[in-house]
Design an enzyme around this catalytic site. Structure first.
Site, PDB file in Angstrom:
ATOM      1  N   GLU A 155      -1.264  19.052   6.043  1.00  9.36           N
ATOM      2  CA  GLU A 155      -0.873  19.752   4.840  1.00  9.36           C
ATOM      3  C   GLU A 155      -0.485  21.205   5.385  1.00  9.36           C
ATOM      4  OE1 GLU A 155      -3.546  17.825   4.569  1.00  9.36           O
ATOM      5  OE2 GLU A 155      -3.530  16.761   2.811  1.00  9.36           O
ATOM      6  N   ARG A 172     -13.571  25.169  -0.687  1.00  7.85           N
ATOM      7  CA  ARG A 172     -12.377  24.652  -0.696  1.00  7.85           C
ATOM      8  C   ARG A 172     -11.459  25.554  -0.645  1.00  7.85           C
ATOM      9  NH1 ARG A 172     -13.263  22.542  -6.020  1.00  7.85           N
ATOM     10  NH2 ARG A 172     -11.562  21.118  -5.974  1.00  7.85           N
ATOM     11  N   ASP A 229       0.777  -1.208  -0.199  1.00 13.34           N
ATOM     12  CA  ASP A 229      -0.121  -0.025  -0.124  1.00 13.34           C
ATOM     13  C   ASP A 229       0.978   1.204  -0.008  1.00 13.34           C
ATOM     14  OD1 ASP A 229      -2.683  -1.066   0.007  1.00 13.34           O
ATOM     15  OD2 ASP A 229      -2.523  -1.465   2.057  1.00 13.34           O
ATOM     16  N   GLN A 283     -17.708  23.428   0.503  1.00  8.51           N
ATOM     17  CA  GLN A 283     -18.252  24.073  -0.633  1.00  8.51           C
ATOM     18  C   GLN A 283     -17.151  25.218  -1.052  1.00  8.51           C
ATOM     19  OE1 GLN A 283     -20.171  23.615   2.259  1.00  8.51           O
ATOM     20  NE2 GLN A 283     -21.205  22.178   1.126  1.00  8.51           N
ATOM     21  N   ASP A 320      -6.184  -4.051   5.680  1.00  7.15           N
ATOM     22  CA  ASP A 320      -6.691  -3.890   6.993  1.00  7.15           C
ATOM     23  C   ASP A 320      -8.210  -4.027   6.821  1.00  7.15           C
ATOM     24  OD1 ASP A 320      -6.865  -1.625   5.667  1.00  7.15           O
ATOM     25  OD2 ASP A 320      -5.591  -0.467   7.467  1.00  7.15           O
TER      26      ASP A 320
END
Lengths: 557, 678
Positions: B348, B380, B307, B378, B514
């Protein structure tokens, strides 16, 4: 000079075998001209066989057994009744039951152990319709089985190994027969008789009367060499001037002994789609062969100081000398041929030991036609399993895993050698009825016993001359041992092939155990020597090694 | 289960192992190991013969008993190795067992019932499918799945990790393990394990080696060892016949000694210890194997499905660069980006602040009276409204364009495109209506990952990265991390397909997962590692469970599997190669009477036939005990190609196996002579 001669011989052998392998691949793949295919179809249809039907390992094995059993019954009957049958100009009578059993088993198993003397005990019909026929089909059986086993290792995932009747017929019709015709014509041109007339009576220069045996020899000798059979037309085999008259005939026969066994190495590489695999097997066998030849050559050329200076010429033909006899002896015992051009009994102790070891390791140094390759594959399975773990993966060969089933079967097959040689030999060294066969005292006598049981188990057929092979004890015991040496290896190996072919083939990566190249060759050689040869070290110590040390101390036997 | 003295220190471990090695002399236990069983038989026979000679006053009784002593020691050493390997696991099993006490639990008829309506029952009587209520401070009695509530759970008893983890109903964090403790709140749990079959039970059995079944490879090796034993039986049993033909007799005691030294006692004696120690190494790595087969398969793996998130990358996008618009000072952009992210608590946002600090050397404090603007689906956008009226925003390209009312200048637009093409995420930074520049957010590949994959490639293992990212992003990360292939926008069905495709090509596949939707792929994979934090379905489908829930563990599991196989192969090769020297020690000793010339085979120049035979037998026993540490630790393994591994191990264990016994037997012979023992 010597080494140039040996070198040329090897170069010729390798070149011819390389070329033959390409032809053999075409034959076994059925990539044949339509005329030949029509012949096959017609013959097989006549026999009620559907060549397109593949056989599982068990089906294949049962076909081999059934075919060989039928061959045995026919040959046994023929030998017993030969006195009353035609083509018997010298009026030879029927064979005794035990000798006929021994002879029939011997020829059906591609051993060609000869407890009889051909010119005295066999009619021409027995030689031609009995022995020569088995020379072809026993060799054909070995080749077919080998091809089937190789398929099991290399073919895509499936269940069937091929069709025994088709493989066997192709071996005989398109490989053995053409080669035999060429060789027989050559031998006849060299002076080997090919006649249905009986023995001639001649008056020698001293006025004495002499009976000179002859017969349809050339044809039988050609297949005896090509099919690693080794059963001579005459009692003394290729030492007889009528079997092997010239140096040229000697060379041709020497090449023929190893030709098909060597081709099988290359055929294996071709069928595997990776010629390096074939070269690795070839290199392993070649190194063992050269090592053996080196010892035999050195001891025979050096000779026995007790008999004066010079080569050891006892039991050898003047026209061949020590060198050609050494080459022949190594070739015939490396391949499970068993034809001789000199008496191995009279070899120096350690030369004799080398010929014995070549047989005891299971006739895997080129070995019998087909049989040598599948014998070596047995060691490959063991070597890969032993050392393959060392790269941190479940051992695999040619992309297929070697698991408990394969190991069980390999061990089972492997046990046949110590069983035949050590148990057979131990009984022969103890039972009074068997001991009567021994000609010489001391360790040499033990060597004679060991040689006989090694030869029979390895399906070789050569013997230490002078040992009483015709004693009923031995004709029977050796017959049984020959059967063990043949079928107790064929059946487990076929079963391994049958199990391998069911497994998926894994793609090779840099994490895959490499089964080509010098490292693998070294590993395989060590496996053959440690598992194969070392098993016999104790008895060899009591036989040839004891004889050699005694000889060095000035004692002879 | 009997009560064991808890081995708390190393000496306790050894004492227990020593006692166990005598208990294991019981023929019923020895029978499981044919090579050692045969050795014990020969030892018993030699003892009887020695005692008989002693009683009848025959000469040679001393030698026979001396040989017998070393044969017995050989068996005991093998038992000791096994007991020692088992002992290491037992200490851990005892701590585990302590958490598995019988308690009273509250059982609910329906998951939605209140705890007041619960009936009391014993933890050992719980059956799969029943519902229980567990509250803070209580131990979870058995494995199950949370169906209601949310709690923090202390799993240190199982994982050794002391920080509690969250377990809640629904989703991929619903699995609870017996033996863990609820730290706060409560859970309603549906029991998923039958009594005695819980994870804890399995783990105890595993570390104790009690339920240890031989792995396929071990079985095959055992067959080979039995086969070799049979071959040498032929050799030894037929030898008297050949010897008597040669006019000599070999004492039965000597034949027995020859037999035992030839059969592969070294590997036969250490085989099970190697297996147990291998499992123990896994347990130490906090991985539980549901079968030994899986560990072996791990060594065979050709393709690793990894992954992306957590294994290859840190899992969060981070600011990689701040690129100013034409005519904008880089420091101004950094300051604006920092201000726009000061209130942003996401990874971030934090990484943007970090990046700005890197560029500015410092970062502005939160201005007084500033008003954070949180990200919404809405708008962003997120940012900060300063008291002085300046508005800083950062956000997705289209959102910023809508806010600013114009597109970024051409040069910046090109940068934005470049970032998107490289698989990164561009965020525009804007002050008021002025576009200041772009933040390049990208997945950061973990350090060292590239080298790890290069090692795997050398071992012949292909790595495939699995990610939900779009192909563009996936390709960029795949190139950076050095994986061989990637699967982008992966769905569980695609994973399953990929595994089937790889397997059809003859490759063995390992993966970790998982979620419940990973279960089919985990079951299809040859080696499936489930995260302990994962769902019961995933754990059920996998054949290995990683207690640390660390997806990189997959690589370690592969290494352990390989090391296990290598250790077996190396010791087998060593054991068989040893036979050469043993022949050269014993054969001259037993034949020299018949043929004095055979003395030349005594290449080691051993003092006398008796000392030669004794030296071989003693070497045989000592090498076994000498190799115990190697068997327990495992053969050293550095990732490299199979050819390189073979060359290395064949040299050490093959060549070494040929040479070492020559030296060892000679040395022992010298000692015996010096001590006047032979």
């Amino acid at each position: 000079m010597t080494f140039i001669a040996y070198g040329l011989y090897f170069a010729a052998l390798t070149g011819l075998a390389w070329a033959l392998a390409a032809a053999m691949q075409r034959v076994f793949d059925g990539r044949l001209p339509s005329g030949m295919l029509r012949v096959e179809t017609a013959l097989l249809r006549g026999a009620g066989v559907d060549p397109a039907r593949g056989m599982t390992w068990l089906g294949y094995g049962m076909a081999v057994l059934a075919f060989n059993l039928a061959g045995f019954v026919l040959l046994y009957t023929l030998l017993r009744l030969q006195g009353a049958l035609p083509l018997n100009p010298d009026g030879i009578g029927g064979m005794s039951a035990d000798l006929a059993f021994n002879t029939a088993v011997s020829f059906v198993t591609n051993t060609n152990w000869q407890a009889y003397s051909g010119e005295a005990q066999l009619s021409y019909l027995s030689q031609m319709a009995g022995l020569t026929v088995q020379n072809f089909v026993s060799a054909g059986t070995g080749m077919a089985v080998a091809v089937a086993i190789v398929r099991g290792f290399v073919a895509p995932k499936g269940t069937t190994l091929g069709n025994f009747w088709l493989d066997m017929m192709r071996s005989v019709l398109w490989i053995l027969l053409p080669l035999s015709i060429v060789l027989a014509l050559f031998l006849a041109a060299q002076g080997v008789p090919q006649t249905l007339l009986g023995a001639v009576t001649a008056t020698g220069v001293e006025g004495g009367e002499q009976i000179i045996a002859r017969g349809p020899a050339a044809a039988q000798i050609a297949i005896k060499q090509l099919g690693t059979n080794g059963g001579g037309f005459f009692g003394v085999n290729s030492a007889h001037p009528f079997e092997n008259p010239t140096v040229a005939s000697n060379l041709a026969q020497c090449l023929s002994i190893l030709l098909i066994p060597v081709s099988f190495c290359f055929l294996f590489g071709r069928m595997a789609g990776d010629r390096r695999q074939g070269w690795a097997i070839f290199a392993t066998m070649a190194i063992l062969f050269v090592a053996g030849l080196g010892v035999v050559h050195a001891y025979e050329v050096a000779g026995n100081p007790a008999l004066g200076l010079g080569e050891n010429m006892e039991g050898k033909e003047q026209r061949f000398g020590a060198m050609l006899s050494a080459l022949w002896a190594t070739s015939t015992t490396a391949a499970s041929n068993g034809a001789v051009n000199a008496m191995h009994d009279s070899f120096m102790p350690l030369s004799g030991m080398v010929t014995m070891v070549l047989m005891q390791i299971g006739e895997v140094v080129f070995g019998g036609v087909g049989a040598g390759l599948y014998g070596m594959l047995l060691y490959v399975v063991l070597a890969v399993f032993l050392a393959g773990l060392m790269v941190g993966r479940t051992p695999e060969y040619l992309g297929r895993k070697i698991e408990s089933r394969e190991v069980t079967l390999a061990v089972l097959a492997f046990l046949s050698m110590p069983l035949g040689i050590l148990v057979g030999g131990a009984i022969a060294a103890t039972v009074p009825q068997a001991l009567a066969a021994v000609q010489d005292p001391g360790p040499h006598g033990l060597s004679e016993i060991l040689y006989a049981y090694s030869s029979a188990t390895g399906n070789n057929g050569s013997a230490f001359g002078g040992w009483g092979a015709a004693l009923p004890w031995h004709t029977t015991a050796l017959g049984v041992v020959m059967l063990i040496g043949r079928y107790a290896i064929i059946l487990p190996m076929l079963a391994i092939a049958g199990s391998m072919i069911r497994k998926p083939k894994a793609a090779a990566t840099s994490g895959t155990f490499p089964t080509h190249g010098p490292l693998f060759v070294t590993l395989l050689i060590l496996t053959v020597l440690i598992l194969g040869a070392l098993t016999f070290f104790p008895v060899l110590a009591l036989g040839p090694i004891a004889e050699e040390t005694a000889r060095l101390a000035g004692q002879s036997f | 289960m009997s009560k064991h003295a808890k081995p708390t220190d190393a000496s306790g471990l050894y004492t227990t192992a020593l006692r166990q090695s005598l208990i294991k002399l019981d023929p019923r236990q020895l029978w499981g190991n044919p090579v050692m069983f045969v050795t014990a038989l020969v030892a018993a026979m030699t003892t009887l013969l020695g005692l008989r000679d002693l009683a009848t006053g025959l000469p040679g009784a001393g030698t026979a008993l001396h040989i017998a002593l070393w044969l017995w020691l050989c068996v005991i050493f093998a038992n000791f190795a096994e007991a020692l390997a088992e002992g290491r696991g037992r200490a851990r099993a005892d701590t585990l067992r302590a958490t598995k006490s019988e308690t009273r639990v509250r059982m609910l008829a329906n998951p939605d019932d209140t705890p007041e309506t619960a009936t009391q029952t014993l933890s050992t009587a719980l059956k799969s499918g029943q519902f229980i209520y567990v509250a803070a401070g209580e131990i979870v009695p058995t494995d199950g799945e949370a169906v209601r509530g949310m709690a923090s759970v202390n799993e240190s008893a199982i994982t050794g990790e002391s920080a509690p983890v969250i377990r809640e109903a629904g989703g991929d964090r619903s699995s609870v393990t017996g033996g863990t403790t609820i730290a706060s709140d409560w859970l309603v749990i549906r029991v998923t394990a039958e009594p005695g079959k819980s994870f804890l039970d399995r783990m105890i059995a595993l570390v104790e080696g009690a339920e240890r079944q031989k792995t396929p490879n071990e079985i095959a090796l055992n067959i080979l060892l039995v086969g070799l034993t049979l071959i040498f039986l032929f050799v030894v049993v037929t030898l008297p016949a050949f010897a008597s033909y040669s006019g000599t007799a070999i004492p039965v005691v000597v034949l027995g000694a020859l037999f035992v030294t030839l059969i592969p006692t070294t590997i036969g004696g250490l085989l099970s210890a190697i297996g147990i120690a291998g499992m123990d190494r896994l347990v130490k790595a906090n991985v539980i194997a549901k079968s030994g087969r899986a560990v072996e398969a791990a060594g065979d793996v050709d393709t690793l499905l990894l992954d992306k998130t957590g294994t290859i990358t840190f899992g969060n996008r981070m600011a990689d660069a701040l690129i100013p618009a034409p005519g904008v000072d880089a420091r101004r952009l950094a300051e604006a980006a920092a201000l726009a992210s000061l209130a942003d608590e996401t990874p971030e946002g934090k990484s943007i602040v970090e990046k700005a600090r890197e560029m500015l050397g410092t970062i502005p404090d939160m201005p007084l009276g500033a008003e954070p603007v949180a990200f919404t689906a809405q708008t962003r956008l997120s940012g900060l409204d300063l008291a002085d009226g300046r508005r800083f925003r950062k956000g997705a390209i289209d959102a910023v364009i809508r806010l600013a009312g114009h597109t970024p200048p051409g040069a910046l637009a090109a940068q934005v495109d470049a970032i998107a093409r490289s698989g990164g995420t561009p965020l525009l930074v804007v002050e008021g209506a002025e576009i200041l520049g772009v933040v390049h957010l990208k997945d950061i590949v973990k350090p060292g990952v590239r080298e790890r994959f290069a090692e795997l490639r050398a071992m012949g293992i292909r790595t495939v990265m699995i990610t939900g990212d779009n192909p563009l992003t996936a390709a960029a990360i795949a190139a950076e991390a050095g994986v061989d292939d990637f699967l982008a926008e992966a769905t569980p069905e695609m994973k399953l397909d990929l595994i089937r495709r790889e397997q059809a090509g003859g490759r063995l596949v390992a993966m970790c997962g998982d979620g419940s939707n990973d279960a089919p792929a985990l079951a299809q994979a040859d080696v499936g590692v489930a995260m302990n934090a994962g769902t019961p379905a995933a754990k059920e489908a996998a054949n290995l469970i990683d207690l640390d829930s660390d997806p990189t563990k997959l690589i370690e599991v592969v290494m352990v599997g390989k090391q296990l196989l290598i250790s077996r192969g190396a010791l087998t090769t060593f054991s068989i190669a040893n036979d050469v020297a043993k022949y050269f020690a014993i054969l001259p000793a037993i034949f020299v009477a018949a043929y004095p010339g055979l003395g030349v085979l005594n290449v080691m120049g051993l003092a006398s036939p008796t000392s030669a035979i004794l030296s071989a037998v003693i070497f045989n026993a000592l090498i076994l005990v000498g190799l115990v540490p190697l068997a327990l630790r495992g053969v050293q393994y550095r990732p490299s190609s199979a050819a390189a591994l073979l060359r290395r191990n064949l040299t050490i264990y093959g060549l070494g196996g040929l040479i070492v016994p020559f030296l060892g037997i000679k040395a022992i012979d010298l000692c015996l002579v010096a001590l006047n023992l032979a």
